[in-house]
Scaffold this active site. Structure first.
Site, PDB file in Angstrom:
ATOM      1  N   GLY A   1      19.121 -40.693  56.513  1.00  0.00           N
ATOM      2  CA  GLY A   1      17.936 -40.720  55.664  1.00  0.00           C
ATOM      3  C   GLY A   1      17.378 -39.355  55.316  1.00  0.00           C
TER       4      GLY A   1
ATOM      5  N   HIS B   1      23.637 -19.863  44.577  1.00  0.00           N
ATOM      6  CA  HIS B   1      23.914 -21.214  45.054  1.00  0.00           C
ATOM      7  C   HIS B   1      22.806 -21.730  45.977  1.00  0.00           C
ATOM      8  CE1 HIS B   1      28.536 -20.995  44.250  1.00  0.00           C
ATOM      9  NE2 HIS B   1      27.857 -21.413  43.199  1.00  0.00           N
TER      10      HIS B   1
ATOM     11  N   HIS C   1      32.881 -14.542  43.664  1.00  0.00           N
ATOM     12  CA  HIS C   1      32.686 -15.831  44.335  1.00  0.00           C
ATOM     13  C   HIS C   1      32.938 -16.873  43.234  1.00  0.00           C
ATOM     14  CE1 HIS C   1      31.170 -18.727  47.118  1.00  0.00           C
ATOM     15  NE2 HIS C   1      29.944 -18.821  46.635  1.00  0.00           N
TER      16      HIS C   1
ATOM     17  N   ASP D   1      31.393 -13.421  55.674  1.00  0.00           N
ATOM     18  CA  ASP D   1      31.593 -14.850  55.375  1.00  0.00           C
ATOM     19  C   ASP D   1      32.859 -15.385  56.050  1.00  0.00           C
ATOM     20  OD1 ASP D   1      31.942 -17.348  54.165  1.00  0.00           O
ATOM     21  OD2 ASP D   1      32.354 -16.533  52.163  1.00  0.00           O
TER      22      ASP D   1
ATOM     23  N   HIS E   1      41.862 -26.988  41.324  1.00  0.00           N
ATOM     24  CA  HIS E   1      40.728 -26.457  42.080  1.00  0.00           C
ATOM     25  C   HIS E   1      41.167 -25.301  42.968  1.00  0.00           C
ATOM     26  CE1 HIS E   1      36.994 -26.143  44.257  1.00  0.00           C
ATOM     27  NE2 HIS E   1      37.636 -26.298  45.397  1.00  0.00           N
TER      28      HIS E   1
ATOM     29  N   SER F   1      39.297 -22.583  45.984  1.00  0.00           N
ATOM     30  CA  SER F   1      38.096 -22.331  46.766  1.00  0.00           C
ATOM     31  C   SER F   1      37.359 -21.109  46.244  1.00  0.00           C
ATOM     32  CB  SER F   1      38.488 -22.119  48.228  1.00  0.00           C
ATOM     33  OG  SER F   1      37.371 -21.660  48.966  1.00  0.00           O
ATOM     34  N   GLY F   2      36.076 -21.042  46.518  1.00  0.00           N
ATOM     35  CA  GLY F   2      35.286 -19.862  46.194  1.00  0.00           C
ATOM     36  C   GLY F   2      35.182 -18.904  47.368  1.00  0.00           C
ATOM     37  N   HIS F   3      35.863 -19.239  48.457  1.00  0.00           N
ATOM     38  CA  HIS F   3      35.749 -18.421  49.662  1.00  0.00           C
ATOM     39  C   HIS F   3      37.063 -17.745  50.031  1.00  0.00           C
ATOM     40  CE1 HIS F   3      31.681 -19.735  50.732  1.00  0.00           C
ATOM     41  NE2 HIS F   3      32.036 -20.882  50.179  1.00  0.00           N
TER      42      HIS F   3
ATOM     43  N   ASP G   1      12.545 -34.881  54.696  1.00  0.00           N
ATOM     44  CA  ASP G   1      12.746 -36.278  54.310  1.00  0.00           C
ATOM     45  C   ASP G   1      11.564 -36.650  53.436  1.00  0.00           C
ATOM     46  OD1 ASP G   1      13.248 -38.960  54.029  1.00  0.00           O
ATOM     47  OD2 ASP G   1      12.996 -39.474  56.141  1.00  0.00           O
TER      48      ASP G   1
END
Lengths: 549, 549
Positions: A45, A72, A139, A193, A362, A364-366, A441
């Site tokens: 939730g 981001h 990135h 990173d 696709h 990855s951006g890393h 929440d």
């Protein structure tokens, strides 16, 4: 203490997301990134998870500035929550500031004026006792940067999120010479990173996606519908370029992606030839072979465009058997089932459904391992601290650094909330502050903790039974029949017998009970728990309420 | 109708698991496999999912026999539930029968005697009007087989679960000549495993895992602890062999794996040299370099051996910094988060943690596209029906068959419950029977449906509020204060204010209410729903109970 630099990660270590780091020197704090994390499956939730700002509460006037490394959500998304508590200028590149401004106005109203200060590669920006040198580093969104930060004890570097993409489709190529030059004077500590640390080799460039998308756009008998992250602007640029080549116009479905597109185009980060972009309504009237649609929902999120198209409930886009659907992302761990379910629906509606690994659609951006080594090799830091990643990513990144000759005692696998003191002579964890999850929440921030989550988990597994037990105020005897309500336990039509049995087990227990509120409660709970387990092997949450009348 | 063969899949089409197929001719039914499915993430609290036996209920005396293609749960696990309703002999290979017998005795008691009939490759077994020819076909457990089934309308073939592993580490190699010979007389329809249909190429042989495991066993400074599926006997044989090479004894942790090991060893399916296997207690006293441990829990299941070792709660195995832990499997979709969490804990405790893709320590047990083509090429069926897989797997498998020249109109992408009539002249879906999920929760079978799951889902997201509203039987006026109970909504210590507000919103609504039970209920529900959404943007389940006193 005063002549030491303190590195205090408040998020992003031991997890993917909610990246936030403090650099503290004397009574001065520089904040790098203020991100959110999206909840894991067992955070029932919960809407969002943000860093714990506890450490800053009695140091609000120490904060000299906030630097954001890229645009981001996992680096910017908790800014509205932080800015409710502290006031500080926000430093970043132009695109990031535009995205941040939009976000803040969504939260605080259209008139909200944040103190936004543009910085660029090559700058040297004084922020309190720190001097920040931004360096462009690639990135999956333009205007991402690494930071060299000069502090009174020496220069440190923070990679931000990065990959080494020599041929990005949007934004600047990584400035490796810049990094080398800044590192040449000696770097005390590198914070880098770790997200891709399990991946061998070198992450392919965004540009390597061109052949697959070129073939798709050329051969597709109708519309090409590509789902990707709303913020993956480099992908958007690539698809605009290839669409143009085959006479396709690009339309965008999904509010967040449309907004990002507008912002990036206005600022010149996306190159959109005149007429290359059309509105969704226009696209719906065009010959299908002239249309590319970019949509949100590549993670199977039920409320996003692609899942609604897959389920046949999207208002504007109705899939048909000439459509080619491309999912241009990998499922983020935890989303696999939802993505699979969506694909199962899509194959029934579309001409073709393409996703990794069926085609190279696709990247990855890393950084992968070789890029991580490249950065370490350029920077040659005295101390190495892996950041951004779950425990295993940090661990493998640390091993990688060790394999390159950095002695283990100069590598620090620290955790959120650890206070790492860094001086020329050494580096150690000296203290610990609150680094745990803060759950959002609805409008509640931090009012849901492990206890409420445990309750939700128990309810999810077996539902609940509440029993209302009326007793007489004077005699403390039962004053009428107890009333039982259940939800999520058994299907009511078939459950009559089970529930009748429960009522009689309850009555027996209450009759035998001592005449006190707590005795009635305990006996009701025990009797019903035992009854439901023995008859149907389930453990609903039992909540007795004794009411004195 | 009488002179047609009916193919009726009751499970495994549109999903991974609970494989079950009926072949019906006249008043004769042959059942192939009776499996379970493990619940998906949104099947809250569910223990197992089994096929719907509705179709069989008025045809119990039509069932001539049950053939099991191999010994995995998704092909055998629902047998106890079926055998409660119908009586029929079970046909399979020796290992499968031993595993099935153990399972049935666990359910029905040690004296239970099923009618088990051994069949073997090369046999031709009459079962009613059908003649079944089993053919050994490799998978990840020995004694797996495909079936050619002669029916009055012609021969059909069912692949079972398969891969083409020319060098399996246990069990027989696939009998491709046998398949070719059986197919030579013409095959009306092929039903083939689609699980791996997204994967290009050829699934590597079990044997290709040898180099990685050889290196690990040779170089590991202490114990090697390998987690894999309890039923993956081929993997177990490989690891016994390599352990032997480096003077390591194998111990087994995890009840299901230990039982499978014992059964397979007793029957000769596992070759275990004298002294190669030791008990766990013995292993714990041996020098670590002489120990290999095989454990369950490769999917991160919290109750299995590896997750408990990772969390430091395993009774017998305490990890230390000389241990090498290998996870010899890929996460099944839906388990990624749990596996990741376990790995994050393991890297802190062990010397090294190895899992795909860090090293080649796992291969699939299912065919990839080239093996699927190989089977189609050998069998050359008139009709093709992809089975075993989610919608997308069936879809891609159908495309593959089409790409090999089988016309689209002879390929049938059918679903659970579809009744496909097959004759020499044609093939079509003529009817539909119940094919949906039957949930097992505790001892309840089928008493939980979508409604209870929706309730559990709502409770999981936002908890509940029950309100007991006492009214006077005569005047129908409120007779005392309403009592409110909540769980899973807000953290109680911080919630006082929220709950007080809720109470006053409730009282206002009740005072204004018409004096009927339903009016009190509706008003309470509306007022509280509105209140919780407006104040904290949450939507707890509101359950008002009006009690007449």
């Amino acid at each position: 203490m005063v002549n030491k630099l303190r590195f205090i990660p408040l998020g992003g270590l031991g997890e993917i997301g909610r990246n936030m780091t403090l650099f503290e020197y004397g009574k001065n704090i520089l904040i790098v990134d203020v991100g959110v994390m999206f909840p894991e499956a067992d955070m029932l939730g919960i809407d969002l998870v943000i860093p714990n700002f506890e450490y800053l509460r009695d140091k609000k006037d120490w904060v000299r500035g906030i630097v954001i490394t890229h645009g981001h959500e996992d680096h910017t998304g908790a800014l509205p929550y932080l800015l409710k508590e502290i006031n500080a200028p926000i430093f970043s590149t132009r695109l990031v500031l535009a995205l941040v401004e939009r976000k803040l106005r969504e939260h605080f109203g259209r008139k909200y004026a944040a103190d936004l200060r543009e910085i660029n590669g090559g700058d040297a920006v004084r922020i309190g006792p720190f001097t920040v040198h931004p360096v462009p580093l690639s990135h999956s969104i333009p205007d991402s940067m690494a930071l060299a930060i000069d502090t009174p004890v020496g220069r440190v570097m923070h990679s931000g999120d990065f990959k080494i993409d020599f041929t990005p489709t949007a934004g600047e190529a990584p400035n490796l010479r810049g990094i080398a030059a800044l590192a040449a004077e000696g770097v005390l500590a590198l914070f880098a990173d770790s997200t891709g640390a399990e991946r061998a080799g070198f992450t392919p460039s965004e540009k390597t996606l061109e052949p697959a998308f070129d073939r798709i756009m050329r051969e597709a008998p109708g519309r090409v519908i590509v789902a990707s992250f709303a913020s993956q602007l480099n992908r958007l640029q690539l698809l605009i370029d290839i669409s143009q080549r085959y006479g396709r116009k690009v339309a965008i479905a999904g509010r967040s992606m449309a907004q990002n597109f507008e912002t990036a185009r206005k600022l010149g980060y996306l190159k959109v030839p005149k007429g290359a972009h059309v509105r969704l309504e226009t696209a719906n009237k065009m010959p299908p072979k002239q249309v590319t649609m970019m949509v949100t929902g590549s993670q199977g999120q039920p409320e996003a465009a692609l899942a609604r198209m897959a389920a046949g409930t999207h208002r504007d886009i109705i899939l048909n058997e000439t459509d080619t659907v491309v999912i241009s992302s990998n499922p983020i761990p935890g989303n696999e089932e939802e993505v699979a379910r969506m694909i199962n629906q899509l194959v029934d509606r579309a001409h073709e459904v393409v996703y990794p690994p069926l085609a190279h659609v696709h990247v990855s951006g890393h950084a992968s391992q070789e890029e991580m080594k490249l950065l370490i090799s350029l920077v040659q830091p005295r101390f190495f601290v892996p950041v951004h990643g779950e425990r295993r990513h940090l661990h493998f990144h640390a091993r990688l650094a060790e394999s390159m000759g950095i002695p283990r005692k100069r590598i620090f696998e620290v955790q959120n909330g650890d206070i790492l003191e860094i001086g020329e002579d050494g580096c150690k964890v000296v203290d610990k502050t609150a680094g745990g999850y803060i759950f959002v929440d609805g409008t509640g921030v931090g009012d849901i903790g492990p206890r409420v989550l445990r309750e939700r988990d128990a309810l999810a597994k077996s539902g609940f039974v509440t029993v209302f037990i009326p007793i007489s105020k004077k005699s403390r005897q039962l004053n009428g029949k107890p009333h039982m309500v259940t939800r999520g336990v058994v299907y009511s039509e078939q459950a009559d017998e089970v529930l009748k049995g429960a009522e009689s087990a309850l009555q027996t227990a209450l009759k035998r009970s001592k005449r006190s509120k707590s005795a009635y409660e305990t006996n009701a709970r025990d009797a019903l728990s035992r009854y439901f387990y023995q008859t149907i092997r389930r453990r609903p949450m039992i909540v007795p309420v004794v009411v004195e009348l």
